[in-house]
Design an enzyme around this catalytic site. Structure first.
Site, PDB file in Angstrom:
ATOM      1  N   HIS A 170       1.085  -0.934   0.439  1.00 30.39           N
ATOM      2  CA  HIS A 170       0.166  -0.386  -0.004  1.00 30.39           C
ATOM      3  C   HIS A 170       0.846   1.122   0.072  1.00 30.39           C
ATOM      4  O   HIS A 170       0.819   1.590   0.813  1.00 30.39           O
ATOM      5  CB  HIS A 170      -0.615  -0.205   0.812  1.00 30.39           C
ATOM      6  N   GLU A 172      -0.206   3.902   0.055  1.00 37.43           N
ATOM      7  CA  GLU A 172      -0.554   5.459   0.487  1.00 37.43           C
ATOM      8  C   GLU A 172      -0.771   5.584   1.517  1.00 37.43           C
ATOM      9  O   GLU A 172      -1.462   6.845   2.218  1.00 37.43           O
ATOM     10  CB  GLU A 172      -2.433   5.441   0.191  1.00 37.43           C
ATOM     11  N   ASP A 229     -15.977  22.811   9.728  1.00 34.23           N
ATOM     12  CA  ASP A 229     -17.255  22.288   8.281  1.00 34.23           C
ATOM     13  C   ASP A 229     -18.504  23.695   8.033  1.00 34.23           C
ATOM     14  O   ASP A 229     -18.706  24.263   7.089  1.00 34.23           O
ATOM     15  CB  ASP A 229     -17.894  20.849   8.494  1.00 34.23           C
ATOM     16  N   LYS A 370     -11.314  16.748   5.249  1.00 31.59           N
ATOM     17  CA  LYS A 370     -11.221  17.573   6.223  1.00 31.59           C
ATOM     18  C   LYS A 370      -9.969  18.683   5.649  1.00 31.59           C
ATOM     19  O   LYS A 370     -10.383  19.770   6.235  1.00 31.59           O
ATOM     20  CB  LYS A 370     -11.434  17.230   7.359  1.00 31.59           C
TER      21      LYS A 370
END
Length: 514
Positions: A170, A172, A229, A370
């Site tokens: 992986h 990432e 947010d 985010k």
């Protein structure tokens, strides 16, 4: 046309992270379900395609499959973990099914140093992160091995003619030390993508989209919580449509100390937004009386919020739109991109609206993660104190007061939590911590104060460091600071006589306790 990368979701726990890593490189990426048809993929016009990992075996009867012809599109494709195994299986290679998983660190040995995946970076001897059961035992005709590990002979493979590349590990995750460099090579050197994803232009595009969607006269309602947010969305909508925006702030009595007043002061007095504050503590606490189950708490709060909010909306005239603070992880978690997943906790951003609510939904942040929301907030000049405040759960203190939620227990937690955060800020380490908060336990312990015996509540402190909130580690406080925080809480907060510190990482724990 701007570059964009299509990530096909085959169920990996790291799917969102793949998308975030590519966006951090300045290229737009989007996660879509694994069963997209060939025509849908063509219509998307991706610059490159990434096939994600996943928990299935390619030999399982119900394992997710790629659409026929995917590997003949003449578009660069990178298969990660299950994605590499699926590519191998479809194109004629062999996979060995296994009941055992290889999970953790491995060392990469590079056999083909001129591969476009590793050209110019020294991957030989670098650490990568494995998380797989099955393994490739024979690669398809036309493929060649780029790299291996001691237990995985085909850790990196490629077929330059088909523009197909595979990684068994992986790239990432941060544990793959040079993984971001591999992704960089795939995105820019192989896919020839252009770094056109940047927030200043996104802001202008968003303002234009909002104005086109809402029109020149429609009014919008926003449920403002004061979190990152909703704060960013309030300023974005205010810039787009001005006084046609009305913000409804429901003070549910489950906020931190003085938070309701601070939200009202910031958005009504400073930013001069149309803000309606509804003090609904009594109804929320009444509905929560006697409830101790965490999931039932969330559902009760959600239903109460909808009832209060719907009543507030009904008193507003000519409102056509309801703005929601939905961000991209909410969209992914609340829709089925691949298949069923385990519910860790109820979500509070997407869905749950009354069926009879006739307002149209406006979700201007639904494409953003985010960290991207914060970047947008900076473009809108949102102050640092609001932009970088630690996350606060939608149900508020109800999921930090373990056991029954009462006004008295909330007040105890509010005072203790304020001391905790004030000391963290005074020490200059607030921004080093991803999230810090106190938890009031439904446990009492014996103590001694002065000459008297006490039997009062135990308070737990939690602080974590994290890049993405998908994984987290506990923050290693200075001993003297921890002692100061503990002494202040016990000395100043009546009802607490013992303080403990949570040293659980995520996984296996979650960040919140409920």
């Amino acid at each position: 046309m701007d570059s964009k990368v299509l990530v096909l979701d085959f169920g990996s726990q790291y799917n969102q992270l793949i998308v975030r890593r590519i966006r951090q490189l300045g290229v737009f990426a989007e996660l879509r379900r694994s069963d997209l048809s060939l025509q849908e993929i063509r219509d998307y016009e991706p610059t490159g395609i990434i096939i994600s990992g996943g928990p299935a075996s390619v030999y399982d009867e119900n394992s997710p499959k790629a659409c026929e012809g995917l590997f003949d599109l003449n578009i660069p494709i990178l298969g990660i973990c299950y994605g590499m195994q699926l590519m191998t299986h479809v194109l004629g290679g062999e996979i060995k099914a296994s009941n055992e998983r290889e999970y953790g660190k491995a060392i990469l040995n590079i056999r083909l140093k001129d591969s476009p995946l590793c050209d110019g970076i020294d991957l030989d001897g670098s650490q990568v992160w494995m998380s797989h059961g099955d393994s490739v035992t024979r690669i398809p005709v036309g493929f060649e091995t780029v790299g291996s590990t001691s237990s995985t002979p085909f850790a990196m493979v490629q077929n330059l003619k088909k523009q197909c590349y595979g990684l068994q590990f992986h790239p990432e995750v941060k544990h793959s030390i040079l993984g971001i460099d591999i992704l960089h090579h795939f995105i820019f050197d192989i896919c020839k993508a252009q770094p056109t994803w940047e927030m200043k232009s996104y802001l202008e595009t968003s303002l234009q989209k909002i104005r086109e969607q809402v029109g020149t006269s429609d009014k919008v309602i926003l449920g403002l919580s004061g979190g990152v947010d909703s704060s960013v969305m309030a300023l974005l909508l205010d810039r787009a449509i001005g006084d046609r925006l009305t913000c409804i702030f429901i003070d549910n009595g489950l906020l931190r100390l003085n938070e309701g007043d601070e939200v009202e002061q910031a958005f009504k007095d400073h930013y001069h937004l149309n803000l309606i504050r509804i003090n609904a503590e009594e109804i929320f606490l009444r509905n929560l009386a006697g409830i101790t189950d965490p999931e039932l708490k969330r559902k009760t709060i959600g239903k109460t919020f909808i009832d209060v909010f719907e009543n507030a909306v009904s008193s507003q005239n000519d409102v056509k739109w309801l703005a929601q603070g939905t961000i991209y992880p909410d969209v992914i978690e609340s829709t089925s991109t691949h298949g069923a997943s385990v519910t860790i906790k109820s979500h509070h951003n997407v869905g749950g609206l009354p069926e009879n609510m006739t307002l149209k939904i406006l979700e201007p942040l639904r494409e953003l993660f985010k960290d991207e929301v914060r970047t947008l907030g900076a473009e809108l000049s949102l102050p640092h104190s609001l932009l970088w405040r630690h996350p606060f759960p939608g149900p508020g203190l109800a999921v930090r007061v373990l056991g029954e939620v009462t006004r008295e227990r909330c007040d105890i937690l509010r005072k203790a939590d304020r001391i905790y955060l004030d000391e963290i800020k005074a020490a200059g380490i607030y921004d080093q911590i991803g999230q810090a908060f106190a938890v009031l336990l439904p446990v009492q312990s014996v103590g001694v104060m002065g000459d008297g015996r006490t039997y009062e509540s135990v308070l737990a402190l939690r602080a974590v460091t994290t890049e993405d909130f998908m994984t987290a580690d506990w923050y290693d406080f200075d001993r003297d600071l921890m002692a100061k925080i503990s002494n202040r809480i016990i000395g100043e907060v009546r009802g607490v006589n013992r303080v403990v510190y949570d040293v659980t990482s995520k996984p296996p724990g979650t960040i919140e306790w409920e």
